[in-house]
Design a protein around this motif. Structure first.
Motif, mmCIF file in Angstrom:
data_model
loop_
_atom_site.group_PDB
_atom_site.id
_atom_site.type_symbol
_atom_site.label_atom_id
_atom_site.label_comp_id
_atom_site.label_asym_id
_atom_site.label_seq_id
_atom_site.Cartn_x
_atom_site.Cartn_y
_atom_site.Cartn_z
ATOM 1 N N PRO A 39 -97.435 60.482 35.622
ATOM 2 C CA PRO A 39 -98.531 60.663 36.357
ATOM 3 C C PRO A 39 -99.583 61.571 35.731
ATOM 4 O O PRO A 39 -99.259 62.538 34.711
ATOM 5 C CB PRO A 39 -97.616 61.694 37.153
ATOM 6 C CG PRO A 39 -96.477 61.286 37.311
ATOM 7 C CD PRO A 39 -96.189 60.933 36.041
ATOM 8 N N GLU A 42 -100.007 67.169 36.386
ATOM 9 C CA GLU A 42 -99.001 67.796 37.024
ATOM 10 C C GLU A 42 -99.414 68.568 38.379
ATOM 11 O O GLU A 42 -100.235 69.318 38.434
ATOM 12 C CB GLU A 42 -98.381 69.058 36.069
ATOM 13 C CG GLU A 42 -97.896 68.657 34.803
ATOM 14 C CD GLU A 42 -97.214 69.677 33.909
ATOM 15 O OE1 GLU A 42 -95.951 70.162 34.544
ATOM 16 O OE2 GLU A 42 -97.832 70.241 33.218
ATOM 17 N N ALA A 43 -99.179 67.820 39.367
ATOM 18 C CA ALA A 43 -99.477 68.172 40.801
ATOM 19 C C ALA A 43 -99.160 69.494 41.399
ATOM 20 O O ALA A 43 -98.432 69.707 41.378
ATOM 21 C CB ALA A 43 -99.331 67.015 41.741
ATOM 22 N N THR A 45 -100.203 70.833 45.621
ATOM 23 C CA THR A 45 -99.810 70.354 46.812
ATOM 24 C C THR A 45 -100.290 69.010 47.001
ATOM 25 O O THR A 45 -101.528 68.671 46.535
ATOM 26 C CB THR A 45 -100.329 71.290 47.945
ATOM 27 O OG1 THR A 45 -100.195 72.605 47.621
ATOM 28 C CG2 THR A 45 -99.983 70.748 49.128
ATOM 29 N N ILE A 46 -99.472 68.126 47.325
ATOM 30 C CA ILE A 46 -99.978 66.540 47.470
ATOM 31 C C ILE A 46 -99.922 66.396 49.185
ATOM 32 O O ILE A 46 -98.878 66.550 49.860
ATOM 33 C CB ILE A 46 -98.938 65.644 46.943
ATOM 34 C CG1 ILE A 46 -98.630 66.104 45.534
ATOM 35 C CG2 ILE A 46 -99.332 64.355 47.083
ATOM 36 C CD1 ILE A 46 -97.237 65.274 44.840
ATOM 37 N N PRO A 75 -93.354 66.924 44.341
ATOM 38 C CA PRO A 75 -93.862 66.143 43.017
ATOM 39 C C PRO A 75 -92.912 65.195 42.694
ATOM 40 O O PRO A 75 -93.178 64.585 41.806
ATOM 41 C CB PRO A 75 -93.963 67.262 42.129
ATOM 42 C CG PRO A 75 -93.028 68.337 42.977
ATOM 43 C CD PRO A 75 -93.379 68.227 44.461
ATOM 44 N N ASN A 76 -91.501 65.194 43.232
ATOM 45 C CA ASN A 76 -90.646 64.256 42.845
ATOM 46 C C ASN A 76 -90.982 63.118 43.077
ATOM 47 O O ASN A 76 -90.231 61.781 42.681
ATOM 48 C CB ASN A 76 -89.204 64.609 43.532
ATOM 49 C CG ASN A 76 -89.258 64.561 44.937
ATOM 50 O OD1 ASN A 76 -89.998 65.117 45.695
ATOM 51 N ND2 ASN A 76 -88.748 63.404 45.506
ATOM 52 N N LEU A 78 -93.526 61.505 42.802
ATOM 53 C CA LEU A 78 -94.771 60.836 41.653
ATOM 54 C C LEU A 78 -94.002 60.121 40.602
ATOM 55 O O LEU A 78 -93.030 60.476 39.693
ATOM 56 C CB LEU A 78 -95.783 61.602 41.145
ATOM 57 C CG LEU A 78 -96.464 62.536 42.215
ATOM 58 C CD1 LEU A 78 -97.561 63.527 41.647
ATOM 59 C CD2 LEU A 78 -97.354 61.589 43.070
ATOM 60 N N ASN A 147 -90.864 60.724 50.779
ATOM 61 C CA ASN A 147 -90.395 61.836 49.758
ATOM 62 C C ASN A 147 -89.205 61.412 49.071
ATOM 63 O O ASN A 147 -88.474 62.047 48.630
ATOM 64 C CB ASN A 147 -90.091 62.897 50.217
ATOM 65 C CG ASN A 147 -91.442 63.606 50.793
ATOM 66 O OD1 ASN A 147 -92.057 64.542 49.793
ATOM 67 N ND2 ASN A 147 -92.139 63.545 51.829
ATOM 68 N N ASP A 210 -104.390 69.948 43.099
ATOM 69 C CA ASP A 210 -104.080 69.449 44.300
ATOM 70 C C ASP A 210 -104.592 67.996 44.666
ATOM 71 O O ASP A 210 -105.689 67.544 43.983
ATOM 72 C CB ASP A 210 -104.591 70.267 45.641
ATOM 73 C CG ASP A 210 -103.801 71.587 45.684
ATOM 74 O OD1 ASP A 210 -103.036 71.866 45.055
ATOM 75 O OD2 ASP A 210 -104.450 72.260 46.395
#
Length: 252
Positions: A39, A42-43, A45-46, A75-76, A78, A147, A210
């Motif tokens: 990805p 490093e995200a 909040t999505i 984040p899991n 992505l 998710n 974000d």
């Protein structure tokens, strides 16, 4: 500029993409075939939008929402370009969703629509797979629908906002095994990028890193194990993904 994150010889690097070459932050230049794409950030909040295209809401027999239908993703979910997404054995309706992803570039609260783009770092592509067998209600999305691990390919890179003159007029397309299956445009969003930034920042702080996934147009169809799915956004790039069979690891 196109900025990516990749794994090369066991190490993770930021990279600048030029044609099929990547300039790693270590100073090395490598071919894209030599790396594993991650990805592109490093995200934080999505945020994800449900039913943000009227044509997609209509094909699912829903009325267009009066305000944004927002849910959060971990984040899991992505996974990078050329990654593999597992298809659960008990799922009949696993659908791709080509989406413009907006990357926030700096912290802000109570951001007005007229200044919203000042808080954007750039844009990337997301394929936010939906496992609709688990869906209870579009106005309260079931957690399992959106998710699951590796269910949201994103990338390959972030393209700087200055290289995307009008994010509200970009063609979106999805190809399954080389056949065009979905086509739409960001101009048909119900809630625009500036509106979403204003809306979200009216009650919470947006932070650098974000991501806002802005929804998908009509045309999602189910995919199966072995399918190659390519989501494409005009002026940003093409994001490839493979569907594999889910393997259940034992819980230790």
């Amino acid at each position: 500029m196109k900025r990516a994150r990749v794994s090369y010889k066991g190490n993770v690097y930021g990279a600048i993409v030029e044609d099929d070459q990547l300039l790693l932050e270590s100073g090395q230049t490598v071919h894209e075939s030599e790396v594993t794409w991650l990805p592109p950030l490093e995200a934080g909040t999505i945020f994800a939008l449900g039913l943000n295209f009227a044509d997609h809401a209509s094909e699912l027999a829903f009325n267009a929402p009066k305000e944004p239908l927002v849910f959060l993703k971990g984040p899991n979910t992505l996974i990078g370009h050329n990654g593999e997404t597992p298809r659960p054995t008990d799922v009949t309706h696993m659908h791709y969703e080509c989406e413009l992803a907006v990357v926030i570039g700096r912290q802000g609260r109570n951001i007005g629509k007229d200044e919203a783009y000042d808080y954007v770092a750039g844009y990337t592509i997301a394929n936010d797979y939906a496992f609709r067998d688990y869906l209870e209600n579009y106005y309260r999305p079931n957690f399992r629908v959106k998710n699951r691990d590796n269910c949201t390919p994103i990338g390959p890179w972030i393209i700087d906002k200055d290289n995307v003159p009008d994010p509200m007029n970009l063609a979106l397309r999805t190809y399954v095994n080389g056949t065009l299956e979905q086509e739409g445009s960001t101009k048909d969003m119900i809630f625009s990028v500036p509106y979403l930034i204003e809306y979200l920042s009216s009650f919470m702080t947006l932070n650098e890193g974000d991501i806002i996934l802005t929804g998908t147009p009509k045309g999602p169809t189910k995919v199966n194990v072995g399918d190659e799915v390519v989501t494409e956004i005009e002026g940003i790039g093409r994001l490839a993904n493979m569907i594999i069979q889910e393997q259940h690891a034992p819980i230790s």
